[in-house]
Design a protein around this motif. Structure first.
Motif, PDB file in Angstrom:
ATOM      1  N   GLU A 223      -2.629  28.958 -38.128  1.00  0.00           N
ATOM      2  CA  GLU A 223      -3.264  27.939 -37.278  1.00  0.00           C
ATOM      3  C   GLU A 223      -4.751  27.850 -37.585  1.00  0.00           C
ATOM      4  O   GLU A 223      -5.314  26.758 -37.735  1.00  0.00           O
ATOM      5  CB  GLU A 223      -3.045  28.286 -35.800  1.00  0.00           C
ATOM      6  N   GLU A 224      -5.388  29.018 -37.726  1.00  0.00           N
ATOM      7  CA  GLU A 224      -6.820  29.062 -38.045  1.00  0.00           C
ATOM      8  C   GLU A 224      -7.083  28.502 -39.441  1.00  0.00           C
ATOM      9  O   GLU A 224      -8.013  27.700 -39.645  1.00  0.00           O
ATOM     10  CB  GLU A 224      -7.322  30.500 -37.954  1.00  0.00           C
ATOM     11  N   GLY A 225      -6.271  28.908 -40.414  1.00  0.00           N
ATOM     12  CA  GLY A 225      -6.488  28.480 -41.795  1.00  0.00           C
ATOM     13  C   GLY A 225      -6.315  26.985 -41.981  1.00  0.00           C
ATOM     14  O   GLY A 225      -7.123  26.331 -42.652  1.00  0.00           O
TER      15      GLY A 225
ATOM     16  N   SER B 237      -6.077  36.439 -45.556  1.00  0.00           N
ATOM     17  CA  SER B 237      -5.507  36.930 -44.308  1.00  0.00           C
ATOM     18  C   SER B 237      -4.576  38.100 -44.595  1.00  0.00           C
ATOM     19  O   SER B 237      -3.607  37.967 -45.345  1.00  0.00           O
ATOM     20  CB  SER B 237      -4.736  35.814 -43.604  1.00  0.00           C
TER      21      SER B 237
ATOM     22  N   GLY C  26      -6.489  24.720 -39.584  1.00  0.00           N
ATOM     23  CA  GLY C  26      -7.563  24.086 -38.826  1.00  0.00           C
ATOM     24  C   GLY C  26      -8.872  24.087 -39.590  1.00  0.00           C
ATOM     25  O   GLY C  26      -9.588  23.077 -39.637  1.00  0.00           O
ATOM     26  N   ALA C  27      -9.185  25.233 -40.218  1.00  0.00           N
ATOM     27  CA  ALA C  27     -10.419  25.347 -40.994  1.00  0.00           C
ATOM     28  C   ALA C  27     -10.408  24.389 -42.180  1.00  0.00           C
ATOM     29  O   ALA C  27     -11.427  23.765 -42.504  1.00  0.00           O
ATOM     30  CB  ALA C  27     -10.604  26.786 -41.471  1.00  0.00           C
TER      31      ALA C  27
ATOM     32  N   ARG D  35      -1.206  33.183 -35.826  1.00  0.00           N
ATOM     33  CA  ARG D  35      -2.603  32.859 -35.519  1.00  0.00           C
ATOM     34  C   ARG D  35      -3.399  32.478 -36.770  1.00  0.00           C
ATOM     35  O   ARG D  35      -4.153  31.494 -36.773  1.00  0.00           O
ATOM     36  CB  ARG D  35      -3.253  34.056 -34.816  1.00  0.00           C
ATOM     37  N   ASP D  36      -3.233  33.242 -37.867  1.00  0.00           N
ATOM     38  CA  ASP D  36      -4.034  32.989 -39.065  1.00  0.00           C
ATOM     39  C   ASP D  36      -3.667  31.679 -39.750  1.00  0.00           C
ATOM     40  O   ASP D  36      -4.519  31.032 -40.364  1.00  0.00           O
ATOM     41  CB  ASP D  36      -3.926  34.155 -40.044  1.00  0.00           C
TER      42      ASP D  36
ATOM     43  N   PRO E  74     -12.310  29.711 -43.171  1.00  0.00           N
ATOM     44  CA  PRO E  74     -11.490  30.297 -42.101  1.00  0.00           C
ATOM     45  C   PRO E  74     -12.032  31.668 -41.678  1.00  0.00           C
ATOM     46  O   PRO E  74     -12.672  32.361 -42.470  1.00  0.00           O
ATOM     47  CB  PRO E  74     -10.124  30.444 -42.758  1.00  0.00           C
ATOM     48  N   VAL E  75     -11.782  32.034 -40.463  1.00  0.00           N
ATOM     49  CA  VAL E  75     -12.132  33.374 -39.955  1.00  0.00           C
ATOM     50  C   VAL E  75     -10.818  34.078 -39.656  1.00  0.00           C
ATOM     51  O   VAL E  75     -10.148  33.780 -38.668  1.00  0.00           O
ATOM     52  CB  VAL E  75     -13.010  33.288 -38.693  1.00  0.00           C
ATOM     53  N   TRP E  76     -10.449  35.019 -40.537  1.00  0.00           N
ATOM     54  CA  TRP E  76      -9.161  35.677 -40.392  1.00  0.00           C
ATOM     55  C   TRP E  76      -9.186  36.755 -39.331  1.00  0.00           C
ATOM     56  O   TRP E  76     -10.225  37.342 -39.035  1.00  0.00           O
ATOM     57  CB  TRP E  76      -8.726  36.322 -41.724  1.00  0.00           C
ATOM     58  N   GLU E  77      -8.017  37.016 -38.794  1.00  0.00           N
ATOM     59  CA  GLU E  77      -7.858  38.097 -37.836  1.00  0.00           C
ATOM     60  C   GLU E  77      -8.165  39.414 -38.557  1.00  0.00           C
ATOM     61  O   GLU E  77      -7.644  39.664 -39.631  1.00  0.00           O
ATOM     62  CB  GLU E  77      -6.415  38.101 -37.315  1.00  0.00           C
TER      63      GLU E  77
END
Length: 271
Positions: free
Chosen positions: A254-256, A214, A258-259, A251-252, A266-269
């Motif tokens: 939370e995504e990381g 990220s 969660g992934a 955001r990243d 993960p799908v980074w911004e």
């Protein structure tokens, strides 16, 4: 004369971008890639541009020719001894400009990786020490030789003393001897040693790993690292905790997280 003009017309610093990595190459091999007025100006301009370039996620700093950098241009500096003030104003200016470039590296949002082949001496060694990571070919050598010529490497000392154990830094500064790549790795001046000629490849490999992370998280972490390092223990923990709270809400993160919990990549911004 034509060769001289040709050399001056060639950029002091080359930039090549690929896969989120900007590679900067010191390009004055005939004069041992000195940190001259022109080189410092080129580095400052490039770092300013890269800092604002969101497509760049890592920087690799390399050099053309057999010498990474011989440090300050002593011919440029000595010429100013004829000034009315014996060069005082010029010395202050050029050292200030060099220090500003070193601080630009620390302040840059993107990590900077030095790829060292050949020798890095005096301010050239300072340049390596100022980078976030460094890799060296087996033939690389490092030195702060100012003590030999009556000019203690006081500004390189700032970067060395923040990267090496105190006695290792003082050993380099007081003895002024060449330190081989394997010893530089033991001292902590470089992260690792690779076969001669492969430092750039290894630096790009590290850059690619960083580029896969990220962008926002790397930026937050690099800034916090250097900020907390200048603080006392309690202040450092307080600052790091405050940074981590903000990071947790990003955001990243939370995504990381969660992934990780969902066992997926993960799908980074990207912006």
């Amino acid at each position: 004369m034509n060769l001289h003009h040709q050399s001056e017309a060639t950029p002091a610093l080359l930039r090549q971008d690929a896969e989120g990595i900007a590679t900067l190459t010191l390009n004055r091999p005939q004069s041992r890639n000195p940190l001259s007025e022109a080189m410092l100006a080129a580095l400052a301009e490039s770092f300013t541009a890269i800092a604002a370039d969101r497509s760049v996620r890592a920087v690799v700093l390399a050099a053309a020719g057999p010498v990474f950098s011989a440090g300050h241009d002593l011919k440029e500096m000595t010429a100013h001894r004829a000034d009315p003030d014996r060069g005082r104003a010029y010395f202050a200016e050029i050292l200030g400009r060099c220090s500003a470039v070193m601080q630009q590296i620390t302040a840059l949002p993107q990590p900077v990786i030095a790829a060292v082949e050949g020798t890095a001496t005096a301010a050239g060694c300072q340049l390596v020490a100022s980078c976030d990571l460094a890799v060296a070919g087996t033939e690389a050598r490092f030195c702060t030789p100012g003590v030999h010529i009556g000019l203690f490497c006081s500004t390189p000392m700032v970067a060395l003393s923040r990267n090496l154990a105190a006695k290792h830094a003082m050993e380099m500064l007081l003895l002024g001897e060449m330190v081989p790549a394997t010893e530089a790795a033991r001292m902590g001046l470089v992260n690792g040693v690779v076969p001669a000629g492969e430092a750039l490849t290894e630096a790009l490999r590290l850059g690619a790993i960083i580029a896969s992370k990220s962008r926002a998280t790397v930026r937050i972490g690099k800034r916090a690292f250097y900020e907390q390092r200048e603080m006392g223990l309690k202040a450092a923990y307080d600052h790091a905790a405050a940074v981590m709270v903000e990071n947790m809400l990003a955001r990243d993160a939370e995504e990381g997280i969660g992934a990780f919990m969902e066992k997926r990549p993960p799908v980074w911004e990207r912006s």
